[in-house]
Design a protein around this motif. Structure first.
Motif, PDB file in Angstrom:
ATOM      1  N   UNK A 107      44.735  26.558  24.677  1.00 21.08           N
ATOM      2  CA  UNK A 107      44.118  27.858  24.964  1.00 21.08           C
ATOM      3  C   UNK A 107      43.320  27.768  26.257  1.00 21.08           C
ATOM      4  N   UNK A 108      43.289  28.877  27.017  1.00 25.74           N
ATOM      5  CA  UNK A 108      42.692  28.866  28.349  1.00 25.74           C
ATOM      6  C   UNK A 108      41.805  30.073  28.591  1.00 25.74           C
ATOM      7  N   UNK A 109      40.921  29.922  29.546  1.00 30.13           N
ATOM      8  CA  UNK A 109      40.218  31.073  30.103  1.00 30.13           C
ATOM      9  C   UNK A 109      40.082  30.830  31.586  1.00 30.13           C
ATOM     10  N   UNK A 110      40.277  31.859  32.391  1.00 31.31           N
ATOM     11  CA  UNK A 110      40.164  31.670  33.832  1.00 31.31           C
ATOM     12  C   UNK A 110      39.351  32.818  34.411  1.00 31.31           C
ATOM     13  N   UNK A 111      38.598  32.519  35.461  1.00 27.94           N
ATOM     14  CA  UNK A 111      37.844  33.598  36.112  1.00 27.94           C
ATOM     15  C   UNK A 111      37.813  33.401  37.621  1.00 27.94           C
ATOM     16  N   UNK A 112      37.909  34.509  38.337  1.00 19.65           N
ATOM     17  CA  UNK A 112      37.759  34.530  39.798  1.00 19.65           C
ATOM     18  C   UNK A 112      36.632  35.497  40.119  1.00 19.65           C
ATOM     19  N   UNK A 113      35.774  35.127  41.025  1.00 20.69           N
ATOM     20  CA  UNK A 113      34.698  36.019  41.452  1.00 20.69           C
ATOM     21  C   UNK A 113      34.646  36.081  42.964  1.00 20.69           C
ATOM     22  N   UNK A 114      34.598  37.281  43.488  1.00 23.04           N
ATOM     23  CA  UNK A 114      34.403  37.502  44.910  1.00 23.04           C
ATOM     24  C   UNK A 114      32.913  37.334  45.194  1.00 23.04           C
ATOM     25  N   UNK A 115      32.547  36.432  46.091  1.00 25.99           N
ATOM     26  CA  UNK A 115      31.121  36.206  46.380  1.00 25.99           C
ATOM     27  C   UNK A 115      30.613  37.363  47.238  1.00 25.99           C
ATOM     28  N   UNK A 210      38.540  31.436  51.042  1.00 26.47           N
ATOM     29  CA  UNK A 210      37.107  31.470  51.377  1.00 26.47           C
ATOM     30  C   UNK A 210      36.471  32.748  50.834  1.00 26.47           C
ATOM     31  N   UNK A 211      35.232  32.615  50.340  1.00 25.38           N
ATOM     32  CA  UNK A 211      34.518  33.801  49.854  1.00 25.38           C
ATOM     33  C   UNK A 211      34.723  34.089  48.377  1.00 25.38           C
ATOM     34  N   UNK A 212      35.360  33.189  47.664  1.00 25.97           N
ATOM     35  CA  UNK A 212      35.573  33.371  46.215  1.00 25.97           C
ATOM     36  C   UNK A 212      35.125  32.115  45.476  1.00 25.97           C
ATOM     37  N   UNK A 213      34.878  32.280  44.177  1.00 25.39           N
ATOM     38  CA  UNK A 213      34.705  31.136  43.281  1.00 25.39           C
ATOM     39  C   UNK A 213      35.614  31.359  42.090  1.00 25.39           C
TER      40      UNK A 213
END
Ligand SMILES: CC(C)(COP(=O)(O)OP(=O)(O)OC[C@H]1O[C@@H](n2cnc3c(N)ncnc32)[C@H](O)[C@@H]1OP(=O)(O)O)[C@@H](O)C(=O)NCCC(=O)NCCS
Length: 243
Positions: A107-115, A210-213
Motif C-alpha cells: 500500500x502507498x501514499x504519495x504527495x507533491x507540493x508546489x512550494x 525545481x520548486x516542488x517537494x
C-alpha cells in the motif's frame, strides 16, 4: 507485512500534457468525465483528465488490459483502489507537477507540493495550527529563510503518510510526527495514532522539478526499491496511439 518492496514512480509535467488532455477523455469513465465537467477552471479540468488518463495507462500496461477497462473502487474517504487486482497505487498533483506511485506488493501514499511563498500567514503560523508539537518546535528552530522549504517538506511527508492510510483529514495532523529538515532523509518519527506504524511504514523524499517537494509513504518493514520515470509526453503508452 511486506519486507522487500519495489515501487515505480512516474513523474509527470502537466504543462506538457495539458493540450493533449481533451483527446484523452475517451479512456475515462462516465463518472470521471462528469467530474471533469464540474471543474470551474479549464486548467484544473485538463490537469485532472491528463492525470487520470496516464494513471489508467500505467495500470492498464501492468494488467495487460485497455486503459478504459480499468475499474476504480473508492475507499470511505475517496482513496481509489483496484478491487480485483493486487496492484497498489496513489496519485498526487500540485500546480504543474504530478506523481503516480505503483507497487505490486505494498500500500502507498504519495504527495507533491508546489512550494509557494507565504501569503497572509507565515508558514510557522499555519504549522502551529496543524502540525505536531515536535514539528512546530523543529520548524521554529530554523532560520525564517529556510522555513518555506522545510514547511513543504514536512507537509509532503505528512500528507504521503495520510494518503497511505487513505484517511484524509479524519486523521488529526498533530497525532503523528515526521522530520522537518528538508535536507535530511524523510522519516516517520512517531505516531500516537498508530504506534505500530513505526517500523511498518517508511517515508521517502522523491525527486521533483525545481520548486516542488514530494514524498512517498510505503507500508513495508524492509528495504524499498524505488524506480523513477519522468513522463513528458504520452508517446510511451502504445494505448494512446489513436490520440
Ligand atoms: C485527497 C486528499 C488526501 C489529498 O488531497 P490533495 O492534497 O488536495 O490532492 P493530491 O493531489 O495530493 O491527491 C489527490 C489524489 O489522491 C487520491 N485520493 C483521493 N482521496 C484519497 C484518500 N483519502 N487517500 C489517499 N489518496 C486519495 C486521488 O487519486 C486524488 O486524485 P484525483 O483528485 O485526481 O481524484 C484529501 O483528503 C485532503 O484534503 N487532504 C488534506 C489536505 C491538507 O490540508 N493537508 C495538509 C497536510 S500537512
Amino acid at each position: 507485512m511486506i519486507s522487500s518492496v519495489s515501487v515505480d514512480i512516474w513523474r509527470l509535467s502537466l504543462a506538457d500534457l495539458a493540450d493533449r488532455a481533451p483527446a484523452l477523455r475517451w479512456c475515462l469513465s462516465d463518472s470521471e468525465n462528469e467530474r471533469a465537467e464540474r471543474f470551474v477552471f479549464e486548467r484544473d479540468r485538463t490537469r485532472f483528465i491528463a492525470c487520470r488518463a496516464i494513471l489508467r495507462g500505467i495500470i492498464a500496461q501492468n494488467l495487460n488490459i485497455g486503459p478504459a477497462d480499468v475499474v476504480f473502487a473508492y475507499g470511505e474517504k475517496g482513496k481509489p483502489f483496484l478491487e480485483d487486482h493486487s496492484l497498489f497505487f496513489n496519485l498526487s498533483h500540485s500546480h504543474n507537477e504530478a506523481c503516480i506511485a505503483l507497487s505490486a506488493s505494498a500500500t502507498l501514499g504519495v504527495d507533491v507540493e508546489h512550494i509557494r511563498p507565504p501569503t497572509r500567514n507565515r508558514w510557522i503560523d499555519l504549522a502551529q495550527r496543524f502540525f505536531s508539537v515536535a514539528e512546530i518546535q523543529a520548524l521554529s528552530d530554523l532560520p525564517e529563510r529556510l522555513q518555506s522549504k522545510a514547511f513543504f517538506a514536512c507537509w509532503a511527508r505528512k500528507e504521503a503518510y495520510l494518503k497511505l492510510h487513505g484517511l484524509g483529514l479524519s486523521l488529526p495532523l498533530d497525532q503523528f510526527s515526521v522530520n522537518v529538515d528538508p535536507d535530511a532523509p524523510a522519516k516517520l518519527c512517531s505516531t500516537e495514532w498508530r504506534p505500530e506504524d513505526i517500523g511498518q511504514s517508511v517515508l521517502y523524499d522523491l525527486p521533483t522539478s525545481p520548486g516542488y517537494r514530494s514524498a512517498l509513504a510505503v507500508a513495508a518493514t524492509g528495504s524499498v526499491t524505488i524506480n523513477n520515470t519522468v513522463i513528458s509526453g504520452i508517446e510511451s503508452f502504445p494505448f494512446f496511439e489513436k490520440v
